[in-house]
Every structure is written in structure tokens, then in C-alpha cells.
Design an enzyme around this catalytic site. Structure first.
Site, PDB file in Angstrom:
ATOM      1  N   TYR A 290      -0.845  -0.519   3.807  1.00  0.00           N
ATOM      2  CA  TYR A 290       0.041   0.615   3.549  1.00  0.00           C
ATOM      3  C   TYR A 290       1.396   0.391   4.232  1.00  0.00           C
ATOM      4  CZ  TYR A 290      -3.255   3.784   1.230  1.00  0.00           C
ATOM      5  OH  TYR A 290      -4.088   4.384   0.328  1.00  0.00           O
TER       6      TYR A 290
ATOM      7  N   HIS B 255      -5.317  -2.945  -6.385  1.00  0.00           N
ATOM      8  CA  HIS B 255      -5.729  -2.370  -5.102  1.00  0.00           C
ATOM      9  C   HIS B 255      -7.103  -1.708  -5.221  1.00  0.00           C
ATOM     10  CE1 HIS B 255      -4.731  -0.287  -1.173  1.00  0.00           C
ATOM     11  NE2 HIS B 255      -5.616   0.559  -1.642  1.00  0.00           N
TER      12      HIS B 255
ATOM     13  N   HIS C 234      -8.713  -1.339   3.754  1.00  0.00           N
ATOM     14  CA  HIS C 234      -7.275  -1.466   3.963  1.00  0.00           C
ATOM     15  C   HIS C 234      -6.986  -2.423   5.109  1.00  0.00           C
ATOM     16  CE1 HIS C 234      -7.005   2.697   1.999  1.00  0.00           C
ATOM     17  NE2 HIS C 234      -6.654   1.778   1.129  1.00  0.00           N
TER      18      HIS C 234
END
Length: 261
Positions: free
Chosen positions: A218, A162, A172
Site C-alpha cells: 500500500y 492484486h 500485503h
């Protein structure tokens, strides 16, 4: 009395063992990052973070995507490969270094990205250190560029991938410019003062579709103040969201498109 005490003692320890086992199940990257950065107290020389783990140099960078605004790519060599020097600080144990190295090497089998150890004369490199929390800048910054993988909570394959994807130029998934067609954000459930983590960015989407399973997505309770979801997939709210434990096929495809591998 004594027997009862022993029984309750055994029960207590079995419960503890189960709890420990439960927390060691493979958590999604979003959960790991949020845990690691939750109570972060940065040192005076550490950057401001946005989106939980993205380092920025100034407030002006808050909503700018360096890849669209000034270019963020690492240079490609004449052999078609992108060589990115890295230096792993010596405060990591050999087991921790192995986790980091495995993350670095995972890119070479699926793309033209080649992370290689720092050599004298390199002008820009990733300086991988255990600072406060997990974070990275987005894209190439020039000079020594910190990627923080704290020994407290950041040393997992998914978190290494990540943070390296951030360093390669990715934001993101939930801040993608087209996210409102795929995700409903429940602003009222977000921790006060944390709503900026859901600001959309003028991202380069590489013509790829939105990916709920991206290692950059997320999970649905990220930054929640009341244990209610902050993000729900639309139109089907039951779709699995943000559960990745490694790069998805889409992440790899996007990386190859960005660097024209």
C-alpha cells in the site's frame, strides 16, 4: 456582463476537464483499493475484511497466515501446471470481462499458474463477482471462493492482479514479518480503529527481499486520518513506496517460488 459570464463558464469547464484528467492518471493499486472500499457497506452475507481487502471467515483468522498455518496452495498437476478454475458472473459488461480476463491471463506468461474457465465437476473455483468493494480470501478455501471486483472502482489491471495474488496465497507487503526493518509505521496517523491493518503476520517470505514496488504494497498515506504518512521507508524515507500499477519482478519471483514453478 454576458461575455464575462461566458468566460467564467469556459474557465469552469476547463477546470472540470483538468480535474477529470487528473483523476484518470494511473493510480497505484493501494489508492484504487482504498477508494473503492472507503465507504463500503457490506451485505449480510459478505465476509469481514482485514487489511482493507482481505476476506476472513472468522476472527481466529485475523492474524493467522493460512499459508503458514494450514497450507493454502492450489494443487499442481502432473504436467507441473497449477490449473485454477474461475467463473466470471454475468453482471459484468464485455469490456469489464476483458479487463478481468487480461488480469487472469497475465499470470500464464510469467508462472506455472493457469486460470481456466469453470467446468462441471470442478470442486473448487474462484467466483469473480461484483460485490461491495474489492476483496479476496488468502489462498485456496475449497468450494466456490468469492473474489469481489466491484464495478464501482475495482476494474483495473492492478486491482485484478492484486486480488488474484491474495487468492493464490499472498498477504500485503506491509504486514510481512520483517517489515520493521524496511518501514516505519506511524501509528498516531492511522484512522482510529484501523491500526489492525498494520499488524504483522507470520508470513512466508520465500527468501525474497522486501519490495517497496510490490503490487501488494500500500502507499504511504494508506488509512491516514490526517493526511500525514502512515508508512515511511527506512533508512531512506525518499524511496518510492506503494506506487505499483502491476506485478513487480519480485512478486513474480515470489509466486514462482511458492508454487515451485
Amino acid at each position: 456582463m454576458r461575455t464575462v459570464h461566458t468566460i467564467s463558464h469556459t474557465m469552469c469547464c476547463a477546470e472540470v476537464a483538468t480535474m477529470e484528467e487528473d483523476t484518470s492518471r494511473e493510480l497505484s493499486v493501494g489508492e484504487l483499493l482504498e477508494r473503492a472500499n472507503r465507504d463500503r457497506t457490506p451485505d449480510f452475507d459478505e465476509p469481514t475484511l482485514i487489511g482493507g481487502d482481505i476476506a476472513i471467515k472468522s476472527e481466529a483468522d485475523r492474524n493467522a497466515d493460512p499459508c503458514t498455518s494450514r497450507g493454502c496452495l492450489w494443487e499442481k498437476w502432473s504436467d507441473g501446471k497449477v490449473y485454477i478454475p474461475y467463473y466470471i458472473a454475468n453482471h459484468f459488461s464485455s469490456r469489464e470481462k476483458a479487463i478481468i480476463t487480461r488480469g487472469l491471463e497475465s499470470f500464464s506468461s510469467v508462472s506455472c499458474i493457469r486460470f481456466r474457465p469453470y467446468q462441471n465437476g470442478d470442486h473448487e473455483w474462484l467466483s469473480i463477482e461484483s460485490r461491495n468493494g474489492c476483496y479476496s480470501y488468502v489462498g485456496r478455501q475449497g468450494g466456490a471462493q468469492t473474489v469481489s471486483l466491484s464495478r464501482q472502482g475495482c476494474l483495473y489491471h492492478s486491482t485484478v492482479q492484486h486480488e488474484l495474488l491474495h487468492a493464490l496465497g499472498f498477504n500485503h507487503e506491509q504486514t510481512r514479518s520483517d517489515r520493521d526493518s524496511y518501514i516505519r509505521v506511524y501509528w498516531e496517523n492511522i484512522i482510529d480503529g484501523m491500526a489492525y491493518n498494520f499488524d504483522k503476520i507470520n508470513t512466508l517470505n520465500q527468501g525474497t527481499s522486501y519490495d517497496y514496488n510490490s503490487v501488494m504494497q500500500y502507499e504511504r498515506y494508506a488509512f491516514s486520518k490526517n493526511n500525514r504518512p502512515t508508512m515511511v521507508p527506512i533508512p531512506n524515507s525518499n524511496v518510492s513506496l506503494g506506487q505499483a500499477t502491476q506485478m513487480s519482478k519480485n512478486d513474480i519471483d515470489r509466486l514462482n517460488r511458492l508454487y515451485k514453478c
